[in-house]
Design an enzyme around this catalytic site. Structure first.
Site, PDB file in Angstrom:
ATOM      1  N   GLU A 239       0.838  -1.201   0.000  1.00 35.61           N
ATOM      2  CA  GLU A 239       0.000   0.000   0.000  1.00 35.61           C
ATOM      3  C   GLU A 239       0.871   1.249   0.000  1.00 35.61           C
ATOM      4  O   GLU A 239       0.767   2.088  -0.878  1.00 35.61           O
ATOM      5  CB  GLU A 239      -0.923  -0.043   1.225  1.00 35.61           C
ATOM      6  CG  GLU A 239      -1.956   1.065   1.236  1.00 35.61           C
ATOM      7  CD  GLU A 239      -2.944   0.916   2.387  1.00 35.61           C
ATOM      8  OE1 GLU A 239      -3.197  -0.210   2.843  1.00 35.61           O
ATOM      9  OE2 GLU A 239      -3.468   1.965   2.832  1.00 35.61           O
TER      10      GLU A 239
ATOM     11  N   ARG B  99      -7.449   2.003  14.572  1.00 39.74           N
ATOM     12  CA  ARG B  99      -8.345   0.865  14.292  1.00 39.74           C
ATOM     13  C   ARG B  99      -8.246  -0.178  15.410  1.00 39.74           C
ATOM     14  O   ARG B  99      -9.240  -0.784  15.792  1.00 39.74           O
ATOM     15  CB  ARG B  99      -8.042   0.250  12.922  1.00 39.74           C
ATOM     16  CG  ARG B  99      -9.063  -0.785  12.499  1.00 39.74           C
ATOM     17  CD  ARG B  99      -8.904  -1.184  11.053  1.00 39.74           C
ATOM     18  NE  ARG B  99      -9.585  -0.299  10.138  1.00 39.74           N
ATOM     19  CZ  ARG B  99     -10.840  -0.462   9.703  1.00 39.74           C
ATOM     20  NH1 ARG B  99     -11.552  -1.487  10.127  1.00 39.74           N
ATOM     21  NH2 ARG B  99     -11.384   0.379   8.861  1.00 39.74           N
TER      22      ARG B  99
ATOM     23  N   THR C 255     -11.006   4.668   8.055  1.00 36.47           N
ATOM     24  CA  THR C 255     -11.366   5.540   9.178  1.00 36.47           C
ATOM     25  C   THR C 255     -10.980   6.992   8.902  1.00 36.47           C
ATOM     26  O   THR C 255     -11.323   7.882   9.669  1.00 36.47           O
ATOM     27  CB  THR C 255     -10.723   5.041  10.482  1.00 36.47           C
ATOM     28  OG1 THR C 255      -9.334   4.827  10.234  1.00 36.47           O
ATOM     29  CG2 THR C 255     -11.367   3.749  10.960  1.00 36.47           C
TER      30      THR C 255
ATOM     31  N   GLU D  25     -10.748  -8.420   5.073  1.00 35.33           N
ATOM     32  CA  GLU D  25     -10.052  -8.459   6.359  1.00 35.33           C
ATOM     33  C   GLU D  25     -10.803  -9.189   7.483  1.00 35.33           C
ATOM     34  O   GLU D  25     -10.190  -9.828   8.331  1.00 35.33           O
ATOM     35  CB  GLU D  25      -9.742  -7.025   6.801  1.00 35.33           C
ATOM     36  CG  GLU D  25      -8.777  -6.334   5.875  1.00 35.33           C
ATOM     37  CD  GLU D  25      -8.723  -4.843   6.133  1.00 35.33           C
ATOM     38  OE1 GLU D  25      -7.710  -4.377   6.641  1.00 35.33           O
ATOM     39  OE2 GLU D  25      -9.719  -4.156   5.820  1.00 35.33           O
TER      40      GLU D  25
END
Ligand SMILES: Cc1cc2nc3c(=O)[nH]c(=O)nc-3n(C[C@H](O)[C@H](O)[C@H](O)COP(=O)(O)OP(=O)(O)OC[C@H]3O[C@@H](n4cnc5c(N)ncnc54)[C@H](O)[C@@H]3O)c2cc1C
Ligand code: FES
Ligand code: FES
Length: 1421
Positions: free
Chosen positions: A862, A940, A1070, A1357
């Site tokens: 990522e 998270r 988020t 996930e």
């Protein structure tokens, strides 16, 4: 000098050839001289056969598997008449049947990454391209794999196909299922969880070979379904897949054996062994390689000896599985290599009345076969050593290694962890060595190993053969091995033990004994004192106790001994001896020589490691929307993946003037750079230049959120592996060689090498401290409402992504350097575009990043892929030349960050009934040396710290720790699993405190709809209770618990455990702005549709799901929709493909674009009746209707404000629950999962087959995290590793699950839609269910999800955490083991629960010899 010249003459004789011929996929190729430095893999990829992948380069992943066919010279001689006959028949044999086989030919799988190119001279190499392709027809193996959803990212797929292919080609009858599972031990897959691969291949394990013949095809055509499990007609394949029926997967087990176009049988296309190679005279070879390497392949022993006397330092090679590693990873260079594979004298396998003679070059696979035969043919007494060696070979690497690795190579490497050397020593083997002058001497194996990797051979001697004596009556030999992972792993400790007893008037006395350990000392270690003690003793318990005491003196391991795990290794040495004693006692008892044997529970100490076959069950219903949504469609590119045609970044053909890059990496965790000297590199072959921070045209500061990293370190380095510069050269190898010649001088600075050190010195990233509160924790603790308040700590280990495809990018300039384009293996093309634009100082509009597909990402690509591409862009831009960079596996693992390790400190208050009233939690995560995404990961984790429990008072604080490790990053779950794991730890602890079951505590505290979560979001549509109840029924929890208790009662040394764990995973990024998605939909006049969206296909089936949405939107077949690639110039400003939300977001964006086009088409459709979509599209075109639309989607109703710690960060939640049952060996820490049962609420699944694949893949990846995969860093707990260095930097040391580690029974169910109906369970792989699969089920759960497209739910996930059920089941089993010794208190069990942690938690007299019951194994966090 005179003798030298003579020897030169010997080598120069006419019998030496330089002509090397090989066939590749039936095509003759002459290998030019000068390529001795190349591996077969390099050659294959250089000639364009890129289906064979480079995953690790060290024989550990199987991605490079190819099949070798060769003519067995030994058989040629002994079968000369038959051979002649066979020539004529051979075409027939090889063409008609897949299982054609004749002893004269050997077909076997090898790792092309370790095979020296010239080692396959005279052989036929078959790669994945050689067996089938999407244009002609797929091979049945390929067809079956793609239909069974066995390929996700596809990077491992060609390797699996070729392992299976080699097995089929080498069998004269269909292989057993056991053989199939065995042949895949050397192949790793990180995506699928293996179940679909095993299912796909199981179809070939039929006893009825008609299935592979024309008759079978005809059968299929007539519609009779043959159950893959039984090989007989069966109902399991008959169901139809319509919108309401439960799907059946039976159809998947129907590999096409004929070409669908021309109807020809596939087997008619099987490549035959090239006749030229049959007839060709095998010659001695003399070839060369880079920098003067000489490669010899002699055919006679005398030639070997002559060469050895000519070149004193010449290296003998056989399998090259050791030499290959030395040259690649240890930078050793051997100028003269002598391949002794073809020397008959070294390939002897013979028997005489005294024992067995085994030539040094005999391959392990041949030895295995030979021993099997000997054991079958000879009396039991004689073959005790043979059995021990055969058993040990079972756990010795994968088949690809065993097919080439030799006995002599293993011995002469003298590795302290060799699996065989302790056995040769214990069994009294004698080694024969021969000198260049032909003098032969014999050396007992026990005297052969002198010191670390040093053997009793002079420079002019070689090992000739091994003599293994028969065992005698009353002589017993046994093998032992414990590794991190059961299969394909090097030992932590192994042993060979032998005892010879005298039976006299009912007593048994020890006449002779050998106790030898590996993994304890620099050489295989003889426990001399123990041996001496044993001799003359009576075989009884007194002997056992005495020996265990003496053994402690023999096994000396200092605190910081290399390899660590000192207490564990010592305990293992005792456990092994105890097992040996038990084994011999049991044998004697069985044979009637010892009246008292082992008691029933004691027998559990010697239970063999037998693992039954795995079984998978998948239960789901189809809810079809339109033409495609809801169908279990195959991954869109699976056919390309199974044939090796699918292109990954490293496969893209490079422009002719491409240069290759290698990174200069810091070797210190924290240091000032004093100087960088490139003078040596300048004269390195092919060197073009070194680029550093001064060469960066734009900004040297990078980072995904804040720019706190340097592209190239300028003054200081802050971790090992930080990029200091980049070297470019003409080839990949030359770039690496040159980079190794760059000398960097450092001044070392103090480094922070753990969370604890960071916490101690308050080394947190600025402005990252977070707090979430609900209720009043302090007040609750003080109020007296809690009956108990306890506190504790949880350490959570990190995890390496281990995507099979290492990072790779190709960057080039366009239009005289004015623009820059790149292909990159990234999950975030936009981020890569952004980094490159920034470092080059270019506008984003001039930078284009494209990604076709990636070989797995899991979060690791990522942000931590972007800096690699950015580094390569600098020389590309400066030199105006294409630059390619592909990281080696060890570099990739070392520099690209991992899942964050966490430390959680909790204080929890609860009632005696088990109701949790308050939790005060401090979380710390290990960010490494830059912030990257660590704050979001911490957030998270904080959001998920309640898992599914309603706790009225909560306070969660979090800090992001700065450490001198490479920056940690996103990984499936993004902190969520860490938060939930900590929660489940204190739940489990409460249960122990209250002497209740953890399941009871969990159930009691479940959140319900309307519950206000600790961050202010109101919980809606929770299905946890329904899932939990269904799971309880499905796994028969109460009954299973009772069975487990019963088992534990009767087995002292093996224990079983069970656990059920729920999960709730919040869906959305988020960070609010990231919840946006764009898509471009283009309809063409032939009715086909091209979709481009911002998401990257990395195996998760995103493109397939999105295409299904487009197909259903337009009411056209799925085959009419195509998704080519992800590109920043088609869809701008895309968020990374992450957070599980891509199908939701890009699906909705595509839906939006389709709607726009449909709206424009509507009035044309109304005016012109049309019979097809193509006709309508054409009509619209003629009416000048815009058939292209940009769709856009933003996730509504989300937002969170950290200032007040309240909001709705998630659009919705995905819920699930899992059950696991495990069995552990308390003496060694070995474990396996007997069963896992997973149930998830995925709404109306867009594609249940893909979703099931995601669940299984995530679960097995999670299993790696909680039980297998341990990252070992050079920190204060691991002083034997250099500070800041990653020890576990490849598949050799870092163990992800193999097919052998998955649950024996793995059931995955999707929660059903809310109505009552008769269902037929999906059952293809479960015999029981196949026969009795129909029933009525009351389905009461509401699984509509109004928050996502077509009422689906995100899946990537959420299932990952469910693997923690395995961890808690392990803990449950350990609790039973500890209870045997009177320990009932709570104890910590960190993840991963490796054999070390399991064994050391099972306290007994063996562990107590070496440590205290409170011992807590070390973990890098
Ligand atoms: C992925 C992988 C997994 C492995 N797993 C295991 C395992 O589970 N257990 C284990 O014990 N090992 C394991 N190994 C180590 C290795 O494969 C074995 O030691 C293997 O048997 C070496 O054989 P080879 O023919 O490939 O050796 P080579 O690499 O060809 O040679 C090894 C050494 O032996 C010398 N040598 C070979 N023959 C002679 C001779 N006749 N006389 C003198 N010197 C000679 C060579 O010169 C060289 O120094 C593994 C290796 C890999 C890459
Ligand atoms: S690339 Fe060869 S085994 Fe991994
Ligand atoms: S499909 Fe096996 S690694 Fe991706």
């Amino acid at each position: 000098m005179g003798s030298l010249i003579k020897a030169e003459e010997v080598v120069a004789e006419g019998e030496w050839s330089t002509e090397a011929v090989v066939y590749v996929n039936g095509v003759r190729r002459v290998l030019p001289d000068g390529l001795a430095h190349l591996t077969l893999l390099q050659y294959l990829r250089d000639i364009g056969l890129t289906g064979t992948k480079l995953g690790c380069g060290e024989g550990g992943c199987g991605a490079c598997t190819v099949m070798i066919s060769c003519f067995d010279e030994r058989s040629r001689k002994s079968h000369s008449v038959q051979c002649h006959e066979t020539h004529r028949n051979f075409h027939l044999l090889d063409c008609k049947l897949i299982f054609s086989y004749y002893d004269l030919y050997r077909h076997y799988a090898i790792n092309a990454c370790l095979a020296p190119l010239y080692s396959v001279e005279g052989m036929h190499v078959i790669t994945v391209e050689g067996i089938g392709d999407s244009g002609r027809s797929l091979h049945p193996i390929q067809e079956s794999l793609s239909q069974a959803h066995g390929s996700q990212c596809g990077f491992c797929t060609p390797g699996f196909v070729m392992s299976m292919y080699a097995l089929l080609r080498s069998c004269n009858e269909p292989p057993s299922e056991e053989k199939i599972e065995e042949c895949l031990a050397g192949n790793l897959c990180r995506c699928t969880g293996y179940r679909p691969i095993l299912d796909a291949f199981r179809v070939f394990a039929k006893t009825d070979d008609l299935i592979y013949t024309k008759t079978m095809s005809e059968n299929n055509l007539s519609g009779d379904f043959i159950c893959p499990s039984t090989g007989k007609p069966c109902d399991c394949g008959k169901g139809t897949t319509n919108s309401t029926e439960t799907s059946t997967r039976g159809k998947q087990y129907n590999p096409f054996l004929y070409n669908k176009i021309d109807g020809s049988l596939y087997s008619e296309k099987e490549l035959i062994f090239p006749p030229e190679l049959l007839l060709k005279k095998v010659m001695s070879l003399r070839l060369h390689g880079f920098e003067g390497i000489k490669w010899y392949r002699p055919l006679r022993l005398q030639q070997v000896l002559d060469l050895k006397s000519l070149y004193r330092d010449a290296k003998l090679v056989i399998g090259n599985t050791e030499v290959g590693i030395e040259t690649k990873f240890k930078n050793l260079q051997y100028k003269v290599l002598i391949s002794v594979t073809h020397v008959p004298e070294l390939n002897i396998l013979s028997l005489n009345e005294k024992g067995l003679e085994i030539g040094a070059s005999v391959r392990l696979i041949e030895l295995q076969k030979f021993l099997r035969k000997v054991i079958a043919d000879y009396p039991d007494d004689k073959t005790s050593s043979c059995k021990a060696i055969l058993e040990q070979l079972k756990w010795f690497a994968g088949n690809q290694i065993k097919n080439v690795a030799s006995v002599g190579g293993n011995i002469c490497t003298a590795s302290p962890i060799s699996d065989l050397n302790p056995l040769w020593m214990a069994a009294g083997a004698i080694f024969q060595v021969i000198s260049c002058k032909g003098n032969v001497r014999t050396i007992p194996a026990k005297d052969f190993f002198l010191s670390y990797r040093k053997v009793n051979l002079t420079y002019d001697e070689i090992l000739l053969s091994i003599f293994l004596p028969w065992t005698r009556h009353f002589e017993f030999v046994k093998e032992f091995k414990q590794a991190h992972r059961r299969e394909d792993d090097i030992a932590l400790v192994n042993a060979g033990m032998r005892v010879f007893l005298k039976h006299d008037h009912g007593t048994l006395e020890v006449l002779d004994a050998s106790i030898v350990y590996g993994g304890i000392a620099p050489v295989s270690l003889t426990a001399t004192m123990t041996e001496n003690y044993l001799i003359g003793k009576k075989w009884d318990d007194i002997l056992l106790q005495g020996a265990l005491k003496i053994l402690q003196e023999d096994i000396v391991l200092t605190e910081n001994a290399p390899g660590g795990m000192v207490e564990f290794r010592k305990s293992l040495s005792s456990s092994f001896f105890f097992k040996f004693f038990s084994f011999v006692t049991n044998e004697l008892n069985h044979k009637g020589f010892l009246i008292e044997g082992l008691n029933a529970t004691g027998l559990s100490a010697i239970q063999p490691n037998y693992r039954p076959l795995t079984r998978g069950i998948q239960c789901y219903e189809l809810t079809k929307h339109g033409t495609a949504v809801g169908l279990p469609a195959m991954h869109l590119s699976s056919k390309l993946q199974v044939t090796g045609e699918a292109e990954y970044a490293d496969d893209v053909p490079t422009p002719p003037n491409t240069l290759h890059a290698a990174l200069i990496l810091s070797r210190k965790p924290h240091a000032r750079i004093l100087s960088i000297d490139d003078s040596l590199a300048k004269s390195s072959p092919g060197f073009i230049g070194l680029f550093g921070h001064r060469d960066v045209p734009g900004s040297n500061k990078i980072g995904p959120i804040i720019h706190d990293e340097e592209l190239f370190a300028s003054e200081t380095v802050t971790c090992v592996g930080q990029v200091i510069g980049i070297v470019v050269a003409d080839t990949h190898d030359n770039a690496k060689i040159a980079s190794n010649k760059i000398v960097v001088e450092y001044e070392e600075l103090p480094a922070i090498l753990s969370i604890r050190e960071a916490v101690k010195s308050c080394n947190f990233f600025p402005n990252t401290g977070r707090c979430l509160t609900k209720g009043d924790v302090e007040l609750c603790f003080k109020s007296g409402a809690c009956d108990k308040v306890i506190d504790g700590e949880v350490q959570v280990g990190g995890q390496e992504h281990f995507y099979l495809e290492p990072n790779s990018s190709l960057v080039w300039t366009v239009d005289g350097g004015n623009e820059i384009h790149m292909v990159s293996s990234t999950q975030a093309p936009q981020k890569t575009q952004d980094y490159v634009a920034r470092v080059l100082g270019l506008p984003l509009a001039k930078v284009v990043c494209k990604t076709k597909r990636i070989g797995g990402g899991f979060g690791g690509k990522e942000t931590r892929s972007a800096f690699i591409t950015a580094a390569a862009s600098v020389p590309s831009y400066v030199l105006r030349r294409p630059i390619k960079i592909t990281l080696d596996r060890d570099v990739d693992m070392m520099i690209t960050g991992q899942r964050h390790s966490f430390l959680g400190k909790y204080k929890v208050g609860f009632t005696n009934a088990g109701e949790v009233l308050a939790i005060d939690l401090q979380l710390y995560n290990n960010a490494g040396n830059s912030l990257d995404l660590s704050a979001a990961v911490l957030e998270r984790a904080m959001f998920h710290s309640d898992n599914v429990y309603n706790i009225p008072n909560m306070r969660i604080t979090g800090d992001v720790c700065y450490t001198n490790f490479p920056s940690n990053t996103a990984f499936r779950g993004f902190g969520g699993p860490q938060g939930m794991l900590i929660a489940e730890n204190w739940i489990q602890r409460i249960a122990m405190e209250l002497q209740k079951s953890p399941e009871e505590i969990r159930e009691l505290n479940f959140q319900n709809d309307g519950c206000m979560l600790h961050y202010g979001q109101v919980l809606q549509s929770s299905t946890v209770s329904q899932l939990w109840d269904q799971l309880k029924q499905s796994c028969s929890f109460v009954r299973t618990r009772e069975n487990v208790n019963m088992f534990n009662l009767h087995n002292r040394w093996r224990k079983r455990g069970v656990a059920m764990v729920p999960t709730k995973f919040g869906i959305s990024f988020t960070t609010k702005f990231m919840n946006q998605a764009g898509a471009l939909v283009q309809v063409y006049t032939d009715g086909t549709v091209l979709v481009t969206h911002g998401g990257v296909e990395m195996g998760q089936g995103l493109h397939t799901k999105v295409a299904q949405i487009a197909a259903s939107s337009f009411n056209i077949p799925l085959s009419s929709v195509f998704i080519s690639e992800t590109s920043t110039d088609k869809v701008p400003n895309a968020s990374p493909t992450a957070a599980s939300a891509s199908s939701d977001m890009y699906g909705a964006a595509v839906f939006d674009a389709c709607d726009q086009i449909k709206a424009r088409m509507q009035h044309i459709a109304a005016r012109n009746p049309h019979s097809s979509f193509a006709e309508l599209a054409k009509a619209c075109y003629l009416e000048r209707i815009d058939l292209s639309a940009h769709g856009f989607y933003i996730t509504p109703d989300i937002g969170f404000d950290w200032k007040d710690g309240k909001g709705s960060p998630f659009s919705y939640f995905t819920f699930g629950a899992a059950f696991a049952e495990v069995e552990i060996d308390t003496l060694t820490g070995d474990f396996y999962t007997r069963e896992a049962d997973i149930i998830m609420d995925l709404g109306h699944s867009l594609n249940p087959a893909i979703d099931v694949g995601q669940i299984e893949g995530a679960f097995v990846q999670g299993l790696g995290w909680i039980a297998l995969e341990e990252l070992k860093w050079g920190d204060s707990d691991h002083k034997w590793i250099r500070p800041g260095h990653l020890y576990t930097s490849g598949p050799g040391t870092y163990k992800i699950p193999t097919a052998n580690d998955i649950p024996l029974k793995l059931k995955v169910s999707l929660l059903k839609v809310p109505y009552t109906k008769t269902i037929r369970w999906v059952c293809c792989t479960d015999l029981l269910m196949c026969q009795d699969g129909t029933g009525t089920e009351i389905l009461d759960a509401g699984v509509q999800n109004t928050k996502a497209i077509h009422s689906s739910k995100a899946v990537g996930e959420p299932p990952f955490f469910l693997a923690s059920a395995v961890l808690f089941a392990i803990k449950d089993a350990i609790i039973a083991a500890r209870a045997e010794e009177g320990y009932h208190d709570w104890f910590p069990l960190d993840n991963p629960a490796t054999p070390e942690r399991i064994r050391m938690a099972c306290i007994d007299n063996f562990t107590k010899q070496f440590t205290t019951p409170e011992f807590h194994p070390k973990l890098s966090i």
